[in-house]
Design an enzyme around this catalytic site. Sequence first.
Site, PDB file in Angstrom:
ATOM      1  N   HIS A   1       0.838  -1.196   0.000  1.00 43.19           N
ATOM      2  CA  HIS A   1       0.000   0.000   0.000  1.00 43.19           C
ATOM      3  C   HIS A   1       0.876   1.250   0.000  1.00 43.19           C
ATOM      4  O   HIS A   1       1.011   1.942   0.998  1.00 43.19           O
ATOM      5  CB  HIS A   1      -0.936  -0.018   1.215  1.00 43.19           C
ATOM      6  CG  HIS A   1      -2.150  -0.855   0.993  1.00 43.19           C
ATOM      7  ND1 HIS A   1      -2.806  -1.524   1.993  1.00 43.19           N
ATOM      8  CD2 HIS A   1      -2.830  -1.156  -0.146  1.00 43.19           C
ATOM      9  CE1 HIS A   1      -3.836  -2.178   1.491  1.00 43.19           C
ATOM     10  NE2 HIS A   1      -3.862  -1.986   0.192  1.00 43.19           N
TER      11      HIS A   1
ATOM     12  N   CYS B   1       3.995 -11.764   2.871  1.00 41.44           N
ATOM     13  CA  CYS B   1       4.804 -11.565   4.068  1.00 41.44           C
ATOM     14  C   CYS B   1       4.797 -12.850   4.895  1.00 41.44           C
ATOM     15  O   CYS B   1       3.725 -13.441   5.117  1.00 41.44           O
ATOM     16  CB  CYS B   1       4.228 -10.401   4.887  1.00 41.44           C
ATOM     17  SG  CYS B   1       4.950 -10.243   6.528  1.00 41.44           S
TER      18      CYS B   1
ATOM     19  N   GLU C   1      -5.284  -8.166   3.187  1.00 45.05           N
ATOM     20  CA  GLU C   1      -4.711  -9.163   4.090  1.00 45.05           C
ATOM     21  C   GLU C   1      -5.813  -9.942   4.795  1.00 45.05           C
ATOM     22  O   GLU C   1      -5.765 -11.179   4.900  1.00 45.05           O
ATOM     23  CB  GLU C   1      -3.807  -8.483   5.124  1.00 45.05           C
ATOM     24  CG  GLU C   1      -3.202  -9.454   6.122  1.00 45.05           C
ATOM     25  CD  GLU C   1      -2.492  -8.766   7.265  1.00 45.05           C
ATOM     26  OE1 GLU C   1      -2.570  -9.280   8.405  1.00 45.05           O
ATOM     27  OE2 GLU C   1      -1.872  -7.712   7.037  1.00 45.05           O
TER      28      GLU C   1
ATOM     29  N   THR D   1      -2.208  -8.152  10.902  1.00 46.51           N
ATOM     30  CA  THR D   1      -0.851  -7.959  11.440  1.00 46.51           C
ATOM     31  C   THR D   1      -0.527  -6.516  11.787  1.00 46.51           C
ATOM     32  O   THR D   1       0.406  -6.260  12.550  1.00 46.51           O
ATOM     33  CB  THR D   1       0.195  -8.470  10.429  1.00 46.51           C
ATOM     34  OG1 THR D   1       0.009  -7.797   9.187  1.00 46.51           O
ATOM     35  CG2 THR D   1       0.055  -9.967  10.222  1.00 46.51           C
TER      36      THR D   1
ATOM     37  N   CYS E   1       1.950  -8.087  13.963  1.00 44.11           N
ATOM     38  CA  CYS E   1       3.372  -8.118  13.596  1.00 44.11           C
ATOM     39  C   CYS E   1       4.217  -7.423  14.663  1.00 44.11           C
ATOM     40  O   CYS E   1       3.910  -6.302  15.072  1.00 44.11           O
ATOM     41  CB  CYS E   1       3.557  -7.416  12.249  1.00 44.11           C
ATOM     42  SG  CYS E   1       5.270  -7.182  11.779  1.00 44.11           S
TER      43      CYS E   1
ATOM     44  N   SER F   1      -2.601   2.718   3.507  1.00 42.50           N
ATOM     45  CA  SER F   1      -1.809   1.843   4.373  1.00 42.50           C
ATOM     46  C   SER F   1      -2.429   1.755   5.760  1.00 42.50           C
ATOM     47  O   SER F   1      -2.554   2.755   6.469  1.00 42.50           O
ATOM     48  CB  SER F   1      -0.371   2.379   4.477  1.00 42.50           C
ATOM     49  OG  SER F   1       0.338   1.706   5.478  1.00 42.50           O
TER      50      SER F   1
ATOM     51  N   ASN G   1      -1.221   0.210   8.500  1.00 38.37           N
ATOM     52  CA  ASN G   1      -0.286   0.443   9.616  1.00 38.37           C
ATOM     53  C   ASN G   1       0.075   1.920   9.726  1.00 38.37           C
ATOM     54  O   ASN G   1       0.313   2.429  10.819  1.00 38.37           O
ATOM     55  CB  ASN G   1       0.967  -0.430   9.472  1.00 38.37           C
ATOM     56  CG  ASN G   1       1.821  -0.047   8.286  1.00 38.37           C
ATOM     57  OD1 ASN G   1       2.644   0.844   8.379  1.00 38.37           O
ATOM     58  ND2 ASN G   1       1.621  -0.711   7.148  1.00 38.37           N
TER      59      ASN G   1
END
Length: 762
Positions: A40, A94, A124, A160, A188, A216, A218
């Site tokens: 992303h 990943c 994901e 994650t 993660c 994104s 995260n």
Amino acid sequence: MDIIVAENAGFCSGVRRAFQITEALSRQETKWYSLGPLVHNQDVINYFVDRGIEVINNVDEVDSGGIIIRSHGVAPEIIAEAQRRGLEVRDATCPLVKRVQDIAQLLIGKEYAIIIYGDALHPEVQSIVGWCGGQATVAADVAAVQALEPLPRAALLAQTTKSTEVFEEMQAILAARTRDFRSENTICPASRIRQDEAERLSRQVDLMVVIGDPASSNSNSLVKICDRTGVKTLFVANAGELDPKDFKRVKRLGVTAGASTPDWIIKEVVERMSEIDEKLQMEQNEEQEVKEECCPDGCPEGCCQALAAEEVQAEQEPEVTAEPVEEPAVAPAEETGVADESFVRMEAEMADLASPARGDIVKGKIVEVADDSAMVDVGGKSEGIIPLRELSNQDVASARELVSVGDEIEVLVLKWDDDGTILLSKKKVDSRRMMDKLEESFNNGSVVEGTVISSVKGGLLVDVGVSAFLPASHVEDGYVKDLNDYVGRTLQFKIIEFNRNKKRGSQIVVSRKEIVENEKQLKREAFWGGIEEGQVLTGTVKRIVDYGAFIDLGGFEGLLHVSEMDHVRIDHPSSVLSEGDEIEVYILALDRDKQRVSLSRKKLLKSPWELVMEKYSEGDIIEGEVVRIAPFGAFVQIEAGVDGLVHISQLADRRVEKPEDVVSVHEVVKMKILSIDPESRRIGLSIRAAMENTEQDEVREYLEQQDEAEAAPAAEETQAPSEAEAELPAVEAETGPSGEAVEAPPAEDEAAPEEEEAEAGE
């Protein structure tokens, strides 16, 4: 303004792995497609689009080539469909996401109700749901978990990149309401570290900047965490979104970035913020100088602001060069009188004595030189001084290295000291002249030459007559790993930014990108104009990858596939080649449309059979390793890539039922070459014959040793009697009539030969 960049910002290991996989695939001849955005981040996507990696949304959009599975993963049926269509598949998922998929598949097999903390539309999460067979519930927040009906058997997983705190709240709610509950914290560790670090940094600064793509997950999590601390937080995708107004009165600035943000974007953002800080500092200093000059004790009338505005406007106005004005002719003395003549003479004398004003550029002559300065006659009532630091940009120990007495130079008047001494600068005049020349180069787009001085944050400093800045993204036409490799090199540049009025920072920004691209284009055209299949060229190994090596052929790189490196199988190209090696290669194939070159090293090497024919002959006794056993015999490796057969009848000097009764794989045996057939490429071997030869050699050696042992006593007898013989009484030999020696008669206890024969007969 202090800029503090979080230690763990930018690519995580999973994104970096996906990036490296895709970058390697972009150099292959196969056409590769990314199934959905690889990560992303639009800048990363654009980076690979420029390198031929197209983004597709469904596998049915392509009929050939390869599919790259994005870092977020996909459902298993999508991979199966791609393989069914005959497409190559490279999985860049990943490893941590892959672990979540495996856990979900395991738990669904044990009949757990799967609850996933995440965004239902995030790729994901969709991939994890796919590995659950579509039987999973996605909860975006704590409220969604609270709304669930009690479950007898449930398991909680997490996207994650989600928040650990929210996951723990969900875990507590479900544990209290579920009889058989399992919780797998699949967030993660890199995401948790980034989140904790962002929170700590936010509490120490006046402003936080989070760099990341709006898509994104995260990156959005980092923004929420920073906002929660109460600090003002900016969310930007790249340097172009920065607004200088947001940085006023900011003393400490924190910077972090999402796991899909590339390093070059972070560097560009930090570099841009540094430039903004320099500009704000300059404006602040100018305002302060105006206030101090106008009203040292304060500004009750508000005049300082107006004065500052006037000075800024004056700086922006172009310099006006006065045109020479023709002086009116002076009337002859006889017409004007003696008084007028004296007045004219006095004006001329005053002009000779007039001293230059501050900011003037004048010509002068060096009248004295010391180590730390030079004295210049500039035609005024006082001589000027040029300190060593104002003579040149060069780093020298003495002014004598730069100027000599009698030199005529141009200098700039910096200021007057109280004692009447004029402070001058030659360096600034040289810089102005150089700036004029560089501005002309900037306007007409011509190339300038310079030497890289040092590596700084975000790029390199280059001496082009004055100091210029070379951004890291403009050093080459691609990413540069180590900028220090360029320090000390003299290169050509194009000026992409020129600002003579800039007070701090670099007034000149240069670039090599266009020049490098043009050079490569010229080299490519020259290369393709002279290359043909079957040629043998010398090249340099540039990069080694798992599937081969890229060879620089002088302006263009060709691929030497691992299968073309040698006649024998090679596990990895690095076992044969190293970066920087110069090797000869054979032009195997050319694709002029796609501009791809396939190379071969194997074509230039002797085959294993050629080596065997040169090295061995029939009848030779050699050693080899047993590599395979068959019912009819054993295959033994003679040289790498060449095996010979020891037939079962040639394994031993006895009847052999099974070859494994005599030899075993990896055993080293000695054998004799019975036959070599180069046409059918067959070699017949015999262990039995080698053993017979060995036995014959041993017997021959034994007999030779016996002969040597018997010959030794005989030689001793002829030389001297033994001790036993020395003790016997001497027997005198009788002589016959002719004088010949006659044997003595046998002793009484010794039988005559005739008697011995008779006894033997009896």
